[in-house]
Design an enzyme around this catalytic site. Structure first.
Site, PDB file in Angstrom:
ATOM      1  CB  CYS A 115      41.892  36.535  48.514  1.00  0.00           C
ATOM      2  SG  CYS A 115      43.033  37.560  46.803  1.00  0.00           S
TER       3      CYS A 115
ATOM      4  CD  GLU B  51      52.669  29.065  32.554  1.00  0.00           C
ATOM      5  OE1 GLU B  51      52.817  28.286  32.151  1.00  0.00           O
ATOM      6  OE2 GLU B  51      51.681  29.895  32.018  1.00  0.00           O
TER       7      GLU B  51
ATOM      8  CE  LYS C 297      47.703  34.179  44.353  1.00  0.00           C
ATOM      9  NZ  LYS C 297      46.503  35.300  44.308  1.00  0.00           N
TER      10      LYS C 297
ATOM     11  CB  CYS D  21      45.798  39.173  40.969  1.00  0.00           C
ATOM     12  SG  CYS D  21      44.366  40.667  40.438  1.00  0.00           S
TER      13      CYS D  21
ATOM     14  CB  SER E 246      45.449  42.287  32.684  1.00  0.00           C
ATOM     15  OG  SER E 246      46.861  42.453  33.340  1.00  0.00           O
TER      16      SER E 246
ATOM     17  CD  GLU F  87      48.014  44.019  30.320  1.00  0.00           C
ATOM     18  OE1 GLU F  87      48.699  44.243  31.495  1.00  0.00           O
ATOM     19  OE2 GLU F  87      47.123  43.332  29.447  1.00  0.00           O
TER      20      GLU F  87
ATOM     21  CD  GLU G 244      45.190  43.863  36.267  1.00  0.00           C
ATOM     22  OE1 GLU G 244      46.204  43.315  36.565  1.00  0.00           O
ATOM     23  OE2 GLU G 244      44.529  44.718  37.272  1.00  0.00           O
TER      24      GLU G 244
ATOM     25  CD  GLU H 202      49.389  32.637  40.213  1.00  0.00           C
ATOM     26  OE1 GLU H 202      49.102  32.759  40.815  1.00  0.00           O
ATOM     27  OE2 GLU H 202      49.399  33.071  39.358  1.00  0.00           O
TER      28      GLU H 202
END
Ligand SMILES: Cc1cc2nc3c(=O)[nH]c(=O)nc-3n(C[C@H](O)[C@H](O)[C@H](O)COP(=O)(O)O)c2cc1C
Ligand code: SF4
Ligand code: SF4
Ligand code: SF4
Ligand code: SF4
Ligand code: FES
Lengths: 410, 575
Positions: free
Chosen positions: B505, B367, B359, B300, B320, B283, B280, B362
C-alpha cells in the site's frame, strides 16, 4: 549512355522462374558454388572490397554489417527486407518477380558467410503475386538441393520462411519489421544492442534489402568484373532504380553510379511525357529531396548527393512536369507521412501534423514568411529528434522544396 | 565497477559504465527534461524531450536511452538543444487542451512544470486537440485521453508491473491513443482498478474519480454523524502533498487536520487491521486443522481481489474470506460503534482514506452492506484527502499532533506494517505463533518478508511444525504465484500474502504521484519505524480489539464475525 545495364538485372524478363533450370542456365548458383570453396572470412572480404552499401535506403556498408554478424558466435537469422514501402519504389518487386533465385542465392551466401540456418523474407503485403512466385522458387530450390540440409553436399543447411508484411510503411524499418514478424505492433523499438547481436526473437540477426542480397552472387562470378568496373571510386557498381512520374518510359533500370539525373530522365526515360518541361524530381521516395532543373547534372552517386546533404534513398526517382505544383506536391507528401507515422514519438507524430497544415497553407497561398520559418524550425526538431528514420526524413521534401522553389508564389 | 569518464557541459564526470546520459548529467548537476522516462520502468524513448547534443559524434541523441561512453562530449543546454527541447514541448502543447486552471493535476503535472521551466508563453503552431469522450463510468478512475501525451507510462505499468494488459496503445500517427480493452471504458474491461496507471501518468490524463464533494456534503449535513478511518500507508504519504520530505510520518498532523475538517470521530483503519489479523489468523488455523484449501492467500488488497476474480476464478477458494480492513471497519462502525455511541446507523456516514483507488471499487460492491447500510460510504485516496485539507485552508505542515479517537482508534505495530509489502504476513505470524504455541515470540521482526524483492519466502517453526509462507507484490508477481498454484507447484506453502501494488500500500495507486522505488522504500522505512515505536506490536494484544470480541463479536472467526467481517468471491466477467 542510351540504355540501361543488365548485370544484376540480366534475368529480368529473360528466364522462366517456375523452375530453377533457366536460372542455372543463366549462370545462377555459380556464385554460391564459388563461395562454398572460400572461407566465410574470405567471402566477407570480397563483400567489403566491393564497397557495397545497403540498398534499402540507409546505405550502411554491407561488408561491415556482415562482419559484425559473423563475429557473433551463435547462428544469425538471415532477414531479407522486401517491404518496399517507399512511394515510387518498385525495384525489389522486379527481383521478386523476375529473379527470385538470385535473392535466395544471396541470402544463402549470407548464411554461409555469417553463420545462419534460418532465413526470413518479409514481403510487402501488396505483393501477393510476387510472394507466390518466391514461395514456389523456394520449393524449387529446395527440390534441387539449393536450400535445406547439406546444400550442394556441404555442411551448409539453410531454409527460408516467407512472411507477409503488415501493410504499413514503417514495417520496413528493421526494428519495426522484427516486431511485426514477432507478432508485435510493427512500431520501431528501442534497442541497446546491434541487430547483429540481438534482433529477431532476441537472437543475432543479419538484415538486408533485397537488392543488397542480389548484388552478392554477382561478386563471385564472372559478372563481378562487369559490375565492379562500373561506378565511381566511392560508389562502385550499379544501382537498380525505379523511374516513375511524368516520363515517357517509366520502369526499372540498372544504371552505373555516376550517371546524371538528366541522362536517367532523358536518355533512359525518354524524356518528359508529351514533350512537356521538367519541373522537379523527388529522389529516393517520399523521404527524399525535391530537386530542381538546375541540379539535373549532379552525378548519381552517394558522394555527390552527400555533398548536397541528400541521400539516394531507395533508388526511386519520381519526375514531375511543369503542370505540377510544388506546393500541392508537398501536401501529398505530408499527407503520406501523417498517414504513415506510427505515432510513437512526439516529433514525428506532432511534427507531421503541423507540417501538413503548413503545406496546406502554402498551397492555399496563405503562408507568411513566419510560416516558412516555422516549417524550418519544426523540420529541424523532427530531423534531429525523431525516434526512427521515418520521422527524421519526413520533412526532407518540404524543406528542399522551399529551398529550391522559394519563389513558388511568383 | 567499470567506469566511464565523460564531459557534461565541459565538466568532467566519472560514472559507472552503462549509465544513461540522463543519469550522468544528474550526477553532474544538470536536470535534463523528461516525460516518458520513469526510473522504475523500461526505457521507452518516445517523447524525445530529453534530447542533448553529443559533440563527439556530432549527433543529437535522446539522453534517457543513450549510454555514456569514454570521452563523450555532451552538452545539455546549448542554444540548439534548448531550441529543440522547446520545439518538442511546443509540439506537445499544440495537441494539448492547455487547461491547467481546471485540471486535477495542476499542481503535480510534469508537463506544466516543463512549461514553467522553458518559459513557453506563446508559440505559433496550429492548435489541434483530440476529442475523445471522458471515461468516468467506473466511479473509480477517470481517463481523459485529450490530455494524454502518449508517453506510454500507464501502458508499461499495466502491462509489465501489473501484467493485467488492459491498457495498450492503439491506432497510429495523430490517432494514436491509449485504449482500455478495445477502446472501451475501464469498467467494460477486467481492469483491477489498482490505479498504478494513474500513479505513473505524468499529466492529468488518468486520475482518481474525485469524491471530495460527497464528503463535504456529509460534513455540512448536521444530521450526519461523519466518521473517518485512515489506512496505515496514508500517514507516510500524505505529507508529500504538502511539500514535506517523501515518506514523512504525519500521523498526528493528519488526525488534527481531519478533526479541523469537522469529522465527528477520527478513527484508524489500523484498528481494523488488527481485527483482520485476528480473523485471518484464526481462519488460517482452522483451515490447517480442518483440511481447508491451502495455501490460503490474503484478501486485504482489493486490486488483487479484482485480479483474482477476473483471471483466476477457479482458484478463489484459496482467498481468505476476510474482508479488507476498510470493510471490516465499516461493518463494525455501523453496528458495534453505532450501538455503543447510541447513534442510529442510518445517520452514520463512513469515510475512509486509502492509499488505493481499488478501495473505491470495493466499497461500492453491492455485497458490502453487512451492517444493513453501505458499510463505507465514500473511499477517498490520499490525494483526495490532501485536496480536502487544502480546500479548507488548513496549514498542514504546522499542525500540532493529535490522537485518534476511541473506540476504534487504538492499534498496534502489527497493524501499521499492513502498509508495506510483507506486513500482513509479519503481523499474522506474530499472532499465529503466539496463539498456536502459547509462547511469547521473542524476535518479532521477520526480515525475510520485508523489502522490495518481488516474491519473498520464509519458513516459520510453529512448535515443531515448519510453516512455509510467501509474499508477493505487484500483480506481475501475483501472476507468477497463481500460476504456481495452478500448476500444483505451491503445495508446500501454507500462507501467501499478495498485494496488488509494488511495495504494497505504500506504493498504492492512490498515493501522491511521482513515486518510484526509492520513494516507496522511504515510505516503507517510516512504516517500520512507526512499528518499532509502538508500545504494543501484536494485534491480539490490542485492548480495543479484545473489548470488541468481549462485548460484541464473541470469538474470532465466529458466527457474527462471519456475518459482518467475511465475504465471498465471484468470477468477474467483461461487461
Ligand atoms: C520508415 C522506414 C522504412 C523502411 N523501409 C524499408 C524497406 O521497405 N525495405 C528496405 O530494405 N529497407 C527499408 N528501410 C531501411 C531498413 O531499416 C534497413 O536500413 C535496411 O533494410 C537495411 O538493409 P540494407 O543495409 O541492405 O539497406 C526502411 C527504413 C525506415 C526508417
Ligand atoms: S519517427 Fe517516431 S512516430 Fe515516426 S515512425 Fe518513427 S518512431 Fe514512429
Ligand atoms: S495535464 Fe498538465 S498541462 Fe495539461 S491541462 Fe493538466 S495541468 Fe495543464
Ligand atoms: S488500474 Fe491497474 S489494471 Fe486497471 S488499467 Fe490501470 S494499471 Fe491496468
Ligand atoms: S494516459 Fe498518461 S501515462 Fe498514459 S500515455 Fe497518456 S500521458 Fe502517458
Ligand atoms: S524522456 Fe527520453 S525520450 Fe522521453
Amino acid at each position: 549512355m542510351g540504355k540501361s545495364l543488365s548485370i544484376l538485372t540480366k534475368n529480368f524478363n529473360n528466364i522462366n522462374v517456375d523452375t530453377v533450370d533457366d536460372y542455372l542456365a543463366a549462370g545462377g548458383y555459380e556464385g554460391l558454388k564459388k563461395v562454398l570453396s572460400l572461407t566465410p572470412g574470405e567471402v566477407i572480404e570480397v563483400i567489403k572490397d566491393s564497397g557495397l552499401r545497403g540498398r534499402g535506403g540507409a546505405a550502411f556498408p554491407t561488408g561491415k554489417k556482415w562482419e559484425q554478424a559473423a563475429k557473433v558466435k551463435e547462428d544469425s537469422y538471415i532477414l531479407c527486407n522486401a517491404d518496399e514501402g517507399e512511394p515510387g519504389t518498385f525495384k525489389d518487386r522486379y527481383f521478386l518477380e523476375y529473379d527470385p533465385y538470385r535473392i535466395i542465392e544471396g541470402m544463402t551466401i549470407a548464411a554461409y558467410a555469417v553463420g545462419g540456418r534460418e532465413g526470413y523474407l518479409y514481403v510487402r503485403e501488396e505483393y501477393g503475386r510476387q510472394k507466390e512466385i518466391v514461395l514456389k522458387a523456394i520449393e524449387a530450390a529446395k527440390a534441387a538441393g539449393f536450400l535445406g540440409d547439406n546444400i550442394l553436399g556441404t555442411d551448409l543447411s539453410f531454409d527460408i520462411k516467407v512472411i507477409s508484411g503488415a501493410g504499413a510503411f514503417i514495417c520496413g524499418e528493421t526494428t519495426a519489421l522484427i516486431q511485426s514478424i514477432e507478432g508485435g505492433s510493427g512500431r520501431p523499438k528501442i534497442k541497446f544492442q546491434r541487430t547483429a547481436v540481438s534482433g529477431l526473437f532476441g537472437r543475432p540477426t543479419l538484415a538486408n534489402n533485397v537488392e543488397s542480397y542480389c548484388v552478392v552472387p554477382a561478386l563471385f562470378t564472372k559478372d563481378a568484373q562487369a559490375y565492379l568496373s562500373q561506378g565511381t571510386e566511392k560508389s562502385r557498381g550499379t544501382k537498380v532504380i525505379s523511374l516513375c512520374g511524368n516520363v515517357e518510359k517509366p520502369g526499372v533500370y540498372e544504371v552505373p553510379f555516376g550517371i546524371t539525373l538528366r541522362e536517367i530522365i532523358y536518355d533512359l526515360g525518354g524524356g518528359i511525357k508529351d514533350g512537356r518541361d521538367f519541373k522537379f524530381a523527388q529522389i529516393g521516395g517520399a523521404s527524399g529531396p525535391i530537386i530542381p532543373k538546375s541540379m539535373l547534372d549532379i552525378p548519381y552517386t552517394y558522394e555527390d548527393f552527400g555533398k548536397e546533404g541528400y541521400s539516394l534513398g531507395t533508388g526511386a526517382i519520381l519526375v514531375a512536369d511543369d503542370t505540377n505544383s510544388v506546393a500541392e506536391f508537398m501536401v501529398t507528401v505530408q499527407e503520406f507521412f501523417v498517414h504513415e507515422s506510427c505515432g510513437k514519438c512526439t516529433p514525428c507524430r506532432e511534427g507531421n501534423r503541423q507540417l501538413l497544415k503548413l503545406a496546406h497553407k502554402i498551397a492555399d497561398r496563405k503562408a507568411t514568411v513566419e510560416d516558412f520559418l516555422t516549417v524550418k524550425r519544426i523540420a529541424n526538431v523532427m530531423n534531429k529528434c525523431s525516434f526512427c528514420g521515418l520521422g527524421t526524413a519526413a520533412p526532407t521534401a518540404m524543406v528542399t522544396a522551399i529551398q529550391h522553389f522559394y519563389d513558388m508564389y511568383n | 565497477m567499470k567506469t566511464c569518464t565523460l564531459s557534461i557541459n565541459n565538466k568532467k564526470v566519472t560514472v559507472e559504465a552503462g549509465t544513461t546520459i540522463l543519469e550522468a548529467a544528474k550526477s553532474a548537476g544538470y536536470y535534463i527534461p523528461t516525460l516518458c522516462n520513469h526510473p522504475d520502468q523500461a526505457i521507452k524513448a518516445n517523447c524525445r524531450i530529453c534530447v542533448v547534443e553529443d559533440k563527439t559524434s556530432g549527433k543529437f541523441v535522446a539522453s534517457c536511452s543513450t549510454m555514456v561512453y569514454e570521452g563523450a562530449d555532451i552538452h545539455t543546454n546549448t542554444k540548439e538543444v534548448r531550441e529543440l527541447q522547446t520545439g518538442i514541448l511546443e509540439l506537445i502543447l499544440a495537441n494539448h487542451p492547455n487547461d491547467c486552471l481546471n485540471c486535477i493535476r495542476n499542481e503535480s503535472c510534469e508537463l506544466r512544470k516543463l512549461c514553467e521551466r522553458f518559459h513557453v508563453r506563446n508559440y505559433n503552431l496550429a492548435h489541434e486537440t483530440d476529442i475523445y469522450p471522458i471515461d468516468n463510468t467506473s466511479g473509480v478512475l477517470v481517463r481523459d485521453r485529450n490530455k494524454c501525451i502518449k508517453c506510454l507510462r500507464c501502458v508499461e505499468a499495466c502491462q509489465e508491473a501489473q501484467m493485467v494488459g488492459v491498457l495498450s496503445p492503439s491506432y497510429r500517427s495523430v490517432n494514436t491513443n491509449i485504449s482500455a480493452g478495445f477502446g472501451e471504458n475501464y469498467d467494460e474491461t477486467l481492469c483491477t482498478f489498482c490505479g498504478q496507471c494513474s500513479a505513473v501518468c505524468p499529466v492529468g490524463a488518468i486520475y482518481e474519480y474525485d469524491e471530495t464533494e460527497k464528503v463535504w456534503e456529509a460534513l455540512h449535513d448536521p444530521k450526519k454523524h461523519v466518521i473517518v478511518q485512515t489506512a496505515p500507508a496514508v500517514r507516510v504519504g500524505l505529507g508529500e502533498e504538502f511539500g514535506m520530505p517523501r515518506g514523512s510520518k504525519v500521523t498526528g498532523k493528519m488526525v488534527s487536520a481531519l478533526k479541523m475538517l469537522g469529522f465527528d470521530k477520527v478513527f484508524d483503519t489500523d484498528f481494523a487491521a488488527d481485527l483482520t489479523i485476528m480473523e485471518e489468523g484464526y481462519e488460517l488455523l482452522s483451515r490447517i486443522k480442518n483440511g481447508g484449501t491451502l495455501p490460503m492467500i490474503t484478501s486485504c488488497s482489493p486490486g488483487w481481489i479484482n485480479y483474482a476474480e477476473g483471471f483466476y476464478p477457479e482458484l478463489l477458494d484459496h482467498l481468505s474470506t476476510c474482508k479488507s480492513p476498510q470493510q471490516m471497519f465499516g461493518a463494525v462502525a455501523k453496528t458495534y460503534y453505532a450501538k455503543k455511541a447510541g447513534i442510529d446507523p442510518a445517520d452514520i456516514f463512513t469515510v475512509s482514506v486509502m492509499p488505493c483507488t481499488a478501495k473505491k471499487f470495493e466499497c461500492k460492491r453491492p455485497e458490502m452492506n453487512a451492517s444493513g447500510y453501505r458499510d463505507v460510504d465514500v473511499a477517498l485516496t490520499t490525494r483526495e484527502l490532501a485536496r480536502l485539507i487544502k480546500n479548507a485552508g488548513i496549514d498542514f505542515t504546522n499542525l500540532e499532533d493529535e490522537d485518534f479517537d476511541s473506540i476504534m482508534g487504538a492499534s498496534t505495530g502489527a497493524a501499521v506494517i499492513f502498509g508495506a509489502t510483507g506486513g500482513v504476513m509479519e503481523a499474522a505470524l506474530r499472532t499465529v505463533y503466539e496463539v498456536v504455541t502459547g509462547k511469547t515470540l521473542e524476535n518479532i521482526e521477520f526480515d525475510e518478508v520485508r523489502g522490495l524483492d518481488g516474491i519473498k519466502e520464509a519458513t516459520i517453526d510453529l512448535d515443531g511444525t515448519p510453516v512455509k509462507v510467501a509474499v508477493a507484490h505487484g500483480l506481475a508477481n501475483a501472476y507468477k504465484v497463481m500460476e504456481m498454484i495452478k500448476n500444483g507447484q505451491a503445495k508446500d506453502y501454507t500462507f501467501i500474502e499478495i498485494m496488488s501494488c509494488t511495495g504494497g500500500c505504500a506504493g498504492g495507486g492512490g498515493q501522491p504521484v511521482g513515486a518510484n522505488k526509492s520513494i516507496k522504500e522511504r515510505r516503507i522505512d517510516t512504516i517500520y519505524n512507526i512499528d518499532k515505536e509502538m508500545p504494543i506490536r501484536k494485534s491480539h494484544e490490542n485492548p480495543e480489539i479484545k473489548l470488541l470480541y468481549d462485548e460484541f463479536l464473541g470469538e474470532p472467526n465466529g458466527h457474527l464475525s462471519h456475518e459482518l467481517l467475511h465475504t465471498h468471491y465471484h468470477q468477474r466477467v467483461k461487461r
